[in-house]
Design an enzyme around this catalytic site. Sequence first.
Site, short mmCIF file in Angstrom:
data_model
loop_
_atom_site.label_atom_id
_atom_site.label_comp_id
_atom_site.label_asym_id
_atom_site.label_seq_id
_atom_site.Cartn_x
_atom_site.Cartn_y
_atom_site.Cartn_z
N PHE A 11 -0.63 -4.32 -3.37
CA PHE A 11 -0.68 -2.96 -2.83
C PHE A 11 0.53 -2.19 -3.35
CE2 PHE A 11 -0.01 0.66 -0.14
CZ PHE A 11 -1.29 1.17 -0.04
N ASP A 30 8.09 -4.37 -7.12
CA ASP A 30 7.83 -3.39 -6.06
C ASP A 30 8.40 -3.93 -4.75
OD1 ASP A 30 6.86 -1.79 -4.05
OD2 ASP A 30 4.84 -1.60 -4.89
N LYS A 33 10.33 3.78 1.21
CA LYS A 33 10.36 3.59 2.67
C LYS A 33 11.75 3.65 3.30
CE LYS A 33 6.11 0.81 2.66
NZ LYS A 33 5.08 1.60 3.29
N1 PLP Z 1 4.25 -0.37 -2.58
C1 PLP Z 1 4.27 -1.16 -1.49
C2 PLP Z 1 4.64 -2.59 -1.62
C3 PLP Z 1 3.93 -0.62 -0.24
O1 PLP Z 1 3.92 -1.41 0.84
C4 PLP Z 1 3.58 0.74 -0.15
C5 PLP Z 1 3.19 1.34 1.14
O2 PLP Z 1 2.82 0.68 2.08
C6 PLP Z 1 3.58 1.51 -1.31
C7 PLP Z 1 3.94 0.92 -2.50
C8 PLP Z 1 3.20 2.97 -1.28
O3 PLP Z 1 4.18 3.74 -0.73
P1 PLP Z 1 3.85 5.25 -0.27
O4 PLP Z 1 2.87 5.14 0.86
O5 PLP Z 1 5.18 5.81 0.13
O6 PLP Z 1 3.27 5.94 -1.46
#
Ligand code: PLP
Length: 412
Positions: free
Chosen positions: A145, A231, A260
Amino acid sequence: MLSTITSSQEAIELEEKFGAHNYHPLPVVLNKGEGVYLWDVEGKRYFDFLSAYSAVNQGHCHPRIINALIEQAKELTLTSRAFYNDKLGVAEKYVCELFGYDKALFMNSGAEANESAIKLARKWGYTKKGIPDNEAVIVAVKKNFHGRTTTIISASTDSAARKNFGPFMPGFEIIDYDDVLALQKALANPRVCGLWIEPIQGEAGVYVPQEGYLKAAADLCKKHNVLLMMDEIQTGIARTGKMLASDHEGVRPDLLILGKALSGGVLPISLVLADDEIMLVIKPGEHGSTFGGNPLAAAVVMAAMDVVKNENLAENAERQGIVFRDRMNAIKEKSSMITLVRGKGLLNAIVINDSPQSETAWNLCLKFAKNGLLAKPTHGNIIRLAPPLVINEDQLHECCDIIEDCIMNYKK
Ligand code: PLP
């Protein structure tokens, strides 16, 4: 003047009527947060066990972060990057020194930071690795994700994220997560410019790879001249008991992707960190964002990171995480309702003994809410449990008691 909501029901009805139906929230309407607590409009207090998907690691409305926000908001909020501002360089230096990189690229959402990392990896692939034009491949993994943009969902294996949103962006190869043999095979392709992974798959249900997987991935990237794109948007900033989840295996990603909790939940702030030979492949005009690197974000990010360091949140997450998993495992011994407890630091999940299509985990979360604890299932039968990292041991035990009570007294 904003009209105010007088009941939960009224707020829910408004969202249903006027909001897009792209979320399915629990029926709780919140209007106040402080530390580990949230309150609903009727004044009921809850422990937050989601932490805005790990964006409020520092706790709700941390006074130091809110103060930095207010003080900066009174001076200057946004200039665009057409000009310099007096805060961005200071914040860039701060995060580069904190995480150990040459350069920082500020964006807003996590998805944008991932998009930026994709562009950096591709351009590096063409200009440094010598991949033929338009043939660069990024290796991603199943159940990832990384966000919701059309490019990012092109690398997703989640049908809910993809169905009816094609056509998709080419240039991704998807392999199994936590599979070193698959990595060996995929990274040997000379057209691969990046390996794009989460050190723990949070959204998928807190899948923790075997010890050694991240190290093997880093070694294979080095061997095949591939950029390790990590990530850490959900796992980073002390959530798993270290500043970065990569630190558990001594791995230093080539592209570190953060979001975040960079702001403690106060603003959307995201970041890509890299060394010069990677970051400087992008030239003026080739990438950017109106709000990325605004002075307000710069002030907030430094205050939010100060809180993480000064309050030893990584150490607390590590310590409380052990207590938490011990308590959850003890419940698992007593109740057949939990089949698995997994996680690191304060990023944990329990797997409920029912099919992903069942309502059991949802109903259990409703019961948690009734008893003063907020959590939400992910992928049907998995409940992620991730409180703010400022939680203390007494509070944690109180929460474990709520969870235990709800599970032991659960009736279908
Ligand atoms: N990458 C990871 C691992 C995430 O958990 C999330 C959101 O939950 C994102 C990217 C996406 O972030 P955003 O919702 O700020 O675009």
